[in-house]
Design an enzyme around this catalytic site. Structure first.
Site, short mmCIF file in Angstrom:
data_model
loop_
_atom_site.label_atom_id
_atom_site.label_comp_id
_atom_site.label_asym_id
_atom_site.label_seq_id
_atom_site.Cartn_x
_atom_site.Cartn_y
_atom_site.Cartn_z
CE LYS A 99 2.84 -14.34 3.23
NZ LYS A 99 1.41 -14.64 3.13
N GLY A 134 0.48 -19.40 2.98
CA GLY A 134 0.32 -19.44 4.43
C GLY A 134 0.19 -18.06 5.01
N GLY A 174 1.10 -14.59 7.09
CA GLY A 174 2.27 -13.71 7.13
C GLY A 174 3.13 -13.99 8.33
N GLY A 198 5.98 -15.57 6.45
CA GLY A 198 6.77 -14.34 6.29
C GLY A 198 7.94 -14.35 7.27
CD GLU A 225 7.49 -0.76 -4.50
OE1 GLU A 225 6.65 0.16 -4.42
OE2 GLU A 225 8.57 -0.64 -5.08
CB CYS A 260 -0.55 0.91 -2.94
SG CYS A 260 0.00 0.55 -4.62
CD GLU A 319 -2.74 2.37 2.44
OE1 GLU A 319 -2.29 1.58 3.29
OE2 GLU A 319 -2.38 2.37 1.26
P1 NAD Z 1 -0.25 -6.64 4.78
O1 NAD Z 1 0.93 -5.84 5.19
O2 NAD Z 1 -1.22 -7.03 5.81
O3 NAD Z 1 0.22 -8.02 4.10
C1 NAD Z 1 1.08 -8.05 2.98
C2 NAD Z 1 1.77 -9.40 2.94
O4 NAD Z 1 2.62 -9.50 4.07
C3 NAD Z 1 0.82 -10.60 3.01
O5 NAD Z 1 1.33 -11.65 2.23
C4 NAD Z 1 0.86 -10.96 4.48
O6 NAD Z 1 0.56 -12.32 4.72
C5 NAD Z 1 2.29 -10.65 4.82
N1 NAD Z 1 2.52 -10.30 6.22
C6 NAD Z 1 1.67 -9.64 7.05
N2 NAD Z 1 2.23 -9.52 8.26
C7 NAD Z 1 3.47 -10.08 8.19
C8 NAD Z 1 4.52 -10.24 9.11
N3 NAD Z 1 4.45 -9.80 10.35
N4 NAD Z 1 5.64 -10.87 8.69
C9 NAD Z 1 5.75 -11.28 7.42
N5 NAD Z 1 4.78 -11.17 6.51
C10 NAD Z 1 3.65 -10.56 6.88
O7 NAD Z 1 -0.91 -5.83 3.59
P2 NAD Z 1 -2.25 -6.16 2.84
O8 NAD Z 1 -3.38 -5.80 3.76
O9 NAD Z 1 -2.20 -7.50 2.23
O10 NAD Z 1 -2.19 -5.11 1.64
C11 NAD Z 1 -2.60 -3.80 1.72
C12 NAD Z 1 -1.42 -2.87 1.90
O11 NAD Z 1 -0.48 -3.06 0.86
C13 NAD Z 1 -1.83 -1.40 1.81
O12 NAD Z 1 -1.16 -0.68 2.80
C14 NAD Z 1 -1.33 -0.98 0.43
O13 NAD Z 1 -1.07 0.39 0.29
C15 NAD Z 1 -0.09 -1.80 0.31
N6 NAD Z 1 0.29 -1.96 -1.10
C16 NAD Z 1 1.38 -1.29 -1.57
C17 NAD Z 1 1.74 -1.39 -2.90
C18 NAD Z 1 2.94 -0.68 -3.46
O14 NAD Z 1 3.39 -1.06 -4.54
N7 NAD Z 1 3.47 0.32 -2.79
C19 NAD Z 1 0.99 -2.19 -3.75
C20 NAD Z 1 -0.12 -2.86 -3.25
C21 NAD Z 1 -0.45 -2.75 -1.90
#
Ligand code: NAD
Length: 471
Positions: free
Chosen positions: A169, A200, A202, A206, A244, A278, A376
């Protein structure tokens, strides 16, 4: 490419929902594509396909799985122009950076996993037992918007190579790159059900993945806040979890360091991808009595970070990815001003007329109790903090809930000693190069588990010990 389909059980297929999510180009605010807003029925279908494919795929010799992945890489490389164009449009990444980092570097990662696979310790003989590493099973991969291809490669390639099947996803904000990768898997002829794509939101997809009884593991990359919710939910059905998450990474400059090299690395890290990385080095920690020298260097280098239309090859900083991200970053800039940090460069951008542009912003006189130093921001905003002693520098570096990345610049021995005191998964020493075979992941609130290298492959295995002494 028909973005209105899902990919389940080896075929492009419509979503059961009949609903779609628009994809916006953050450089001009045009909605230029849409993808299915998948639902629980789609997840169920994909999980069943992945579960049905699992026994045969897990039993396929590793050498054959590697051949499939090599074919996939060939088709993946053929799609470079489309993938670059797609990432420029859906994320706003500048074209030169998109081609080199978002796309081409993913070939390096994929090849690295293929190369490492041959040497995986999948069978280990101990004095009185033999340990076999089995695939975990069906892996649900949930990925963020900031590196729409890279974050997928880091999960899907190792998971499938070691014998798992996958339901992916991608983020609903940047879902398109995943379609090209899916097409590469399709053309490579993987058995049906090994790789499945469900797009779709999250909250819907998710959650359905976390709850599904046929999914054995959730490999999540995203914010710490969402990661905690996903982990809690996935543990209700005792899934393996790999997380991650976010970061607030320090770049520590010690006395005697190459100050210009350090300043350049820090600006590259915090401004490329518009600060939406990140691992971004978002806190620059400098000796108090050299603060002015470092600030002068930062200002000298700043004009290199040309902001503008991401299709222009000379541009280094494109828009941030969405209106939501624009508002978030602006609210942090306002907080920094309110908290009393001094603006060295940038500041609040004008309201977007055509594109969500935030100019590279540097706050100085920041202290670690300020919100801008603790949370962040995920935008092109750097905080400069000062220290008196190296002891204090390490304390400031560690004074964060996160522990993903760090850099230390200084005379080699001192730099290594400081690096060893920083609790983060990666630490760059001076201009040390990135190593694709090294493990990547976070201490503390930056995550659980590792991606990359052997650790990143073994993450997708379960050990089984056979006590076969005397058999
Ligand atoms: P996010 O947490 O909003 O979303 C990440 C994914 O999770 C998306 O596919 C989203 O649809 C899904 N999601 C969101 N809420 C959910 C829920 N309640 N249940 C299930 N799935 C859900 O993050 P983002 O805004 O897309 O990305 C930015 C974040 O990602 C930053 O905090 C960044 O540091 C982190 N990041 C970490 C790494 C790493 O390797 N450590 C790499 C890239 C990004």
């Amino acid at each position: 490419m028909n973005f209105k389909m899902l990919y389940i059980d080896g075929a492009w297929t419509p979503s059961a929902s009949g609903a779609y999510i628009d994809v916006e180009n953050p450089a001009n605010q045009e909605r230029f594509a849409c993808v299915p807003a998948g639902n629980d029925a789609d997840v169920d279908k994909a999980a069943k396909a992945a579960a049905a494919a699992l026994p045969a795929w897990a039993a396929t010799p590793l050498s054959e799985r590697m051949e499939y992945m090599k074919k996939m890489l060939t088709y993946f490389k053929e799609m470079e122009p489309q993938l670059t164009d797609c990432i420029v449009k859906e994320l706003g990444a500048p074209v030169s950076f998109a081609a080199a980092s978002h796309v081409r570097y993913q070939y390096v990662r994929t090849q690295s996993y293929i190369d490492l696979a041959a040497g995986l310790p999948l069978v280990e003989t101990l004095p009185q037992s033999t340990v076999y590493r089995e695939p975990v099973g069906v892996v649900g991969c949930i990925t963020p918007w900031n590196y729409p291809l890279g974050q997928i490669i880091q999960k899907v390639v190792p998971a499938i190579l070691v014998g798992n099947t996958v339901v992916l996803k991608p983020s609903q904000h940047t879902p398109l790159a995943a379609y090209y990768l899916t097409e590469a898997f399709h053309k490579a002829g993987f058995p049906k059900g090994v790789f499945n794509l469900v797009t779709g939101r999250g909250s819907q997809i998710g959650n359905a993945m976390c709850d599904h009884p046929l999914i054995d593991m959730i490999s999540f990359t995203g914010s710490t806040e969402a990661g905690v919710g996903v982990a809690r939910r996935a543990l209700a059905t005792m899934k393996r979890i790999s997380m991650e998450l976010g970061g607030k990474s320090p770049c520590v400059i010690l006395k005697g360091a190459d100050y210009e090299g350090a300043a350049r690395m820090c600006l590259d890290s915090i401004f490329l991808n518009s600060g939406q990385t990140c691992t971004a080095l978002s806190r620059l920690v400098v000796p108090k009595d050299d603060k002015e020298t470092v600030e002068r260097l930062l200002l000298q280098l700043l004009p290199e970070y040309v902001v503008g239309d991401p299709t222009d090859p000379a541009v280094k900083v494109g828009p941030v990815a969405s209106e939501h991200q624009f508002q978030t970053v602006c609210s942090y800039i306002q907080k920094g001003i309110d908290e009393g940090a001094a603006l060295l460069a940038g500041g609040l951008p004008p309201a977007p007329e055509k594109g969500y542009y935030v100019y590279p912003t540097i706050f100085t006189d920041v202290t670690n109790d300020m919100i801008i130093a603790r949370e962040e921001i995920f935008g092109p905003v750097l905080c400069v903090l000062t220290y008196d002693t190296e002891e204090e520098a390490a304390t400031i570096a560690n004074d964060t809930p996160y522990g993903l990345n760090a850099a230390v610049w200084g005379p080699k021995e001192q730099a290594v000693a400081t690096a060893r005191r920083i609790r983060s998964g990666n630490v760059y020493i001076n201009d040390g190069p990135r190593d694709v075979t090294a493990p990547f992941g976070g201490f503390k609130h930056s995550g659980i588990g590792r991606e990359g290298g052997m650790d990143g492959m073994l993450e997708f295995t379960e050990p089984q010990a056979l006590f076969d002494c005397g058999l």
